[in-house]
Design a protein around this motif. Structure first.
Motif, short mmCIF file in Angstrom:
data_model
loop_
_atom_site.label_atom_id
_atom_site.label_comp_id
_atom_site.label_asym_id
_atom_site.label_seq_id
_atom_site.Cartn_x
_atom_site.Cartn_y
_atom_site.Cartn_z
N ARG A 96 55.22 46.71 31.00
CA ARG A 96 56.37 46.71 31.50
C ARG A 96 57.02 48.19 31.33
O ARG A 96 57.79 48.62 32.42
N LEU A 97 56.82 48.82 30.36
CA LEU A 97 57.22 50.32 30.29
C LEU A 97 56.31 51.45 30.89
O LEU A 97 56.76 52.58 30.89
N SER A 131 61.46 52.15 34.82
CA SER A 131 60.41 51.29 34.18
C SER A 131 61.34 50.24 33.71
O SER A 131 62.64 50.43 33.71
N ASP A 132 60.99 49.21 33.17
CA ASP A 132 61.93 48.17 32.47
C ASP A 132 62.72 47.40 33.33
O ASP A 132 63.96 47.42 33.09
N PRO A 133 62.33 46.84 34.37
CA PRO A 133 60.90 46.55 35.05
C PRO A 133 60.38 47.62 35.93
O PRO A 133 61.37 48.65 36.50
N PRO A 134 59.05 47.96 36.16
CA PRO A 134 58.55 48.92 36.95
C PRO A 134 59.25 48.90 38.22
O PRO A 134 59.40 47.66 38.95
N THR A 135 60.04 50.02 38.94
CA THR A 135 60.71 49.96 40.08
C THR A 135 60.26 51.09 40.93
O THR A 135 60.29 52.34 40.48
N GLU A 187 45.44 48.22 41.50
CA GLU A 187 44.87 49.31 40.97
C GLU A 187 45.53 49.66 39.35
O GLU A 187 44.41 50.20 38.48
N TYR A 188 46.49 49.28 39.15
CA TYR A 188 47.28 49.64 37.95
C TYR A 188 47.58 48.35 37.26
O TYR A 188 48.41 48.71 36.01
N GLY A 189 47.52 47.21 37.33
CA GLY A 189 47.91 46.22 36.65
C GLY A 189 49.38 45.75 36.43
O GLY A 189 49.71 44.83 37.45
N PHE A 190 50.08 46.12 35.52
CA PHE A 190 51.34 45.48 35.49
C PHE A 190 51.29 44.19 35.03
O PHE A 190 51.98 43.33 35.38
N LEU A 191 50.44 43.78 34.08
CA LEU A 191 50.25 42.49 33.75
C LEU A 191 51.54 41.74 33.17
O LEU A 191 52.05 42.23 32.13
#
Length: 455
Positions: free
Chosen positions: A368-369, A408-412, A438-442
């Protein structure tokens, strides 16, 4: 600071639901001329002069009904239940809007309700009373009725405020006084812990999970749905990381919410989600995903919170080598709007895989960060555009110039384009999927915002 809770109370058929709808801007409450129509308390959010607050609609209090004359035929079945709902609201609200009927004038039930309200208040050290109570004299469409509103001084609750909930007349004045009565907003204490809310429908095993995570009996565990009424904070340290676990009351669909204090429990659960970083959505494996579960998941997404789906009571499921795969496929289909969320199959009762819950939640918080460099973002969006260009609209082609992560927090992410109106929502979803590939953000929702830029 959490949003104040405002309860709308009063005897039946004075216009409480109409005022509720006026304040929140939606028609959520049933409006009918029959006394006692609002059987279940509803809640919504409102804002005035930059101050947001929760609004709770209650059924009417009828203190005169106790085997005596009912207000209307058919209302006797639930009038006591409505009274109990309103009394629960009085106990837990930060402010009360006491609605009376300007057309009927002061009635004996109004006087008794006023007495109930006065007795519910607590005197504070500064001499003021909590919760503050405002008298809203409804149905004051004419000047004559507005002038006659002064008769409600007899209730002994301060200055009556004439309004018309149907037309909106005087509601601005009412809201000015209401917001001024709220406690001053205070800066929240600095809390660097990761806040994890444990949410789900009643009896899914949330309190049992909390007890396993903490290692002691912190929350009451009962097979009776709805045992946990309040959101309970438990602070722990896990692998050197400070964590605040928030156990909440079970959330039901609005139409399934029981009378009494349960609606406030639901409201507190929503507030817990609002202040959490990560929500653990606890699912009962014996029932699978229900409409209530999807409703809670939708609220988590609306609040842009990260999430882990915890499938509890896995020990109670007869299994073969394909069971977990089948369950995963079904849950993914039912929560297709949150396909980025990880699933954990656990048993809070036996402890099976409970040791994976906090590591997964903290991993989701890390994602998230996370921040991506502008060069990485542009590499993804240009590759996506080359592989699958946006369809032309009315002869015009969308052009994406560059993108950047603005927070971030959430990714924008902000993507600069020639015309934001050309961007279709399905293409935004495509770009989100390319970023995730490519980069997740699970477990974390992604915001993508488009902004126009001249060529």
């Amino acid at each position: 600071m959490s949003k104040p809770i405002v309860a709308i109370v009063g005897r039946p058929n004075v216009g409480k639901s109409t005022l509720f709808n006026r304040l929140i801007g939606e028609r959520l409450a049933i409006v009918d001329d029959t006394p006692g129509t609002t059987r279940d308390r509803l809640f919504g959010e409102a804002e005035w002069n930059g101050r947001a607050f929760h609004v709770v609609d209650t059924g009417g209090i009828d203190p005169t009904h106790g085997g005596r004359t009912p207000l209307s035929v058919g209302s006797a079945d639930f009038i006591e239940e409505i009274k109990a709902q309103a009394q629960a609201a009085i106990q837990e609200a930060d402010a009360i809007l006491f609605v009376v009927d300007g057309e009927a004038g002061v009635t004996a039930p109004d006087l008794e309700v006023a007495d109930i309200l006065r007795r519910s208040q607590k005197k504070l050290a500064d001499g003021s009373f909590h919760p503050p109570i405002l008298v809203a004299v409804n149905k004051c469409e004419s000047k004559e009725r507005r002038d006659n509103a002064a008769q409600f001084y007899e209730l002994g609750l301060g200055e009556p405020i004439p309004i018309s909930a149907v037309h909106g007349t005087g509601t601005g004045d009412l809201l000015d006084v209401l917001v001024a009565a709220f406690p001053a907003e205070e800066a929240e204490e600095e809390d660097e812990s990761v806040k994890i809310a444990i949410v789900g429908k009643p009896n899914a095993g949330k309190s049992s999970l909390l007890n396993k995570l903490v290692g002691e009996e912190r929350a009451i565990v009962s097979p009776i749905p709805g045992t946990t009424r309040d959101a309970i904070d438990t602070k722990i340290e896990f692998n050197g990381i400070k964590v605040t676990l928030i156990d909440t009351a079970g959330i039901r669909k609005r139409g399934k919410i029981e009378p009494g204090v349960e609606q406030f429990s639901v409201l507190r659960s929503f507030k817990a989600i609002e202040r959490a970083d990560v929500a653990l959505l606890v699912i009962d494996a014996t029932t699978g995903i229900t409409a209530q579960d999807a409703h809670i998941a939708g609220f988590i997404l609306e609040q842009w919170k990260s999430c882990v789906v915890i499938v509890n009571k896995w020990d109670a499921i007869p299994k073969d080598s394909f069971t977990m795969e089948e369950y995963t496929r079904k849950i993914r289909a039912d929560l297709n709007f949150m396909d980025y969320v990880p699933l954990l199959f656990i048993s809070a009762k036996t402890g099976q895989r409970v040791d994976q819950v906090l590591p997964m939640a903290l991993r989701v918080q890390e994602e998230r960060l996370a921040r991506l460099t502008t060069s990485k973002i542009n590499e993804v969006i240009h590759k996506a555009q080359d592989a699958h260009p946006h369809p032309a609209h009315a002869g015009r082609q969308l052009k994406m110039y560059y993108g950047t992560q603005v927070r971030s927090d959430p990714p924008t992410f902000m993507i600069y384009v020639n015309d934001p109106k050309l961007m279709h929502f399905s293409y935004l979803r495509y770009l989100e999927n390319q970023i995730r590939a490519e980069y997740g953000f699970l477990g974390t929702p992604i915001r993508i915002v488009t902004k126009g830029r001249r060529e």
